[in-house]
Design a protein around this motif. Structure first.
Motif: not given
Ligand SMILES: Cc1ncc(C[n+]2csc(CCOP(=O)(O)OP(=O)(O)O)c2C)c(N)n1
Ligand SMILES: [Mg+2]
Length: 348
Positions: A38-40, A64-70, A102-104, A112-115
């Motif tokens: 997938g995308e990174m 609470a995190l976004d798509h750059r969650s690492t 994206m969903h860590l 928690a993260s979300s795309g």
């Protein structure tokens, strides 16, 4: 450079910045080797904002995190090997290989993260409501990009955070772009002013300076812990690798002829075909594409600032080298262990 923190604090901040940088570099390598599907979306370039904010959190605080969650998860102390295993799709990963980058989620770290762009603000408000009701003194942080600020659910989340005086710190990482859309072309007014219009404290900070972010976030977190409600932090940053790895716009800069060849003819056809929009409109669209390319290229190659290098210059050169090596070794160890546990053989 004028320092805003004592040397030992600056060293701790640098170590976190370096851990994030090396972790993101390792993900870059694994993705390029075809091991991550997938995308990174990397957070390379956001390290100053993330490390500066997370340094103020304690056990029981939430993120609470976004798509750059690492990056926030690295800074928060989540097990690096479990994260790499997750990226590799292993069932031994942080989310049993089901989440991807994206969903860590880490129950232990309340993170928690979300795309879904913008969802971190309502999610952060929920975390903050739980903290207010169940563990007073704890806080939540919501990270989001500036493009997300135009999402309806963000505005609803900001409104409730103020109305219910939630212990929430909203951190807007502003790189000026939402994929290939220049944010200023779709965003009215200033974001700090927008947050203030809801009735919350809002501050601007240089996201390339981890020490300044740490100071600003410290005040916001203290205020939230004391029950004084939310604070909005606006921090400029950049994405050194573009929107995601292999960003086509940045690829054009790497290999203009190779990348433009397949799209040149469709572009010419689009300009000349009939019927359709008038010529001025078509020329305007083409100019828009050129301006996007030029703008992203300028941001990436000319006006580039690097929070990792800037953080390194805040401390002694010998300490910088030692901490950098420590961070690199830790990440390398985690990646090697994950690769061996996942049974991956074809690493380049
Ligand atoms: C609700 C929703 N709309 C659109 C997308 C597609 N999308 C993914 S990232 C992104 C850009 C977000 O820009 P910004 O919030 O500034 O974050 P950045 O990528 O710059 O860090 C978009 C539109 C999505 N994931 N979710
Ligand atoms: Mg953005």
């Amino acid at each position: 450079m004028k320092k805003t923190k004592p040397d030992d604090v600056l060293e701790d901040l640098y170590l976190q910045v370096a851990r994030i940088r090396h972790f993101e570099a390792a993900l870059h390598e694994l993705w390029t080797a075809g091991l991550i599907p997938g995308e990174m979306h990397l957070g390379t370039g956001e390290e100053g904002v993330v490390a500066g904010v997370v340094a103020n959190l304690v056990d029981g605080d939430a993120m609470a995190l976004d798509h750059r969650s690492t990056p926030p998860l690295v800074a928060r102390g989540v097990d690096l090997k479990a994260m790499v295993l997750e990226m590799l799709g292993s069932e031994k990963g942080l989310c049993a290989g089901m989440g991807g980058h994206m969903h860590l989620f880490s129950r232990e770290h309340l993170a928690a993260s979300s795309g879904i762009v913008g969802s971190s603000v309502p999610m952060g408000s929920g975390f903050a409501l739980a903290a207010q009701q169940l563990s007073p003194g704890k806080v939540a942080v919501a990270f989001l990009g500036e493009g997300a600020m135009n999402q309806g659910m963000v505005l609803e989340g900001l409104n409730l955070a103020v109305t219910w005086k939630l212990p929430l710190v909203i951190v807007c990482k502003d790189n000026g772009w939402s994929i290939t859309t220049r944010t200023r072309g779709v965003t009215g007014g200033g974001l700090v002013q927008r947050a203030r219009a809801f009735g919350m404290r809002a501050v601007q900070v240089d996201g390339f300076r981890v020490d300044r972010v740490c100071k600003a976030a410290g005040a916001a977190v203290r205020s939230a812990r004391a029950g004084r409600g939310p604070t909005f932090i606006h921090a400029r940053c950049m994405h050194i690798h573009g929107h995601f790895i292999g960003d086509p716009v940045l690829r054009i800069y790497g290999d203009p002829i190779g990348e433009l060849k397949p799209i040149a003819w469709p572009l010419v056809r689009a300009i000349s075909c009939r019927p359709g929009a008038g010529m001025p409109h078509r020329v305007g669209s083409l100019t828009g594409i050129g301006a996007t390319l030029a703008g992203l290229g300028y941001r990436t190659y000319v006006s580039r600032r690097d929070p990792y290098k800037i953080a390194g210059r805040l401390i002694d050169a010998s300490a910088q080298a030692a901490l950098d090596a420590e961070a690199r070794d830790e990440v390398r160890g985690a990646v090697e262990a994950a690769i061996s546990e996942a049974g991956v053989k074809n690493i380049a």
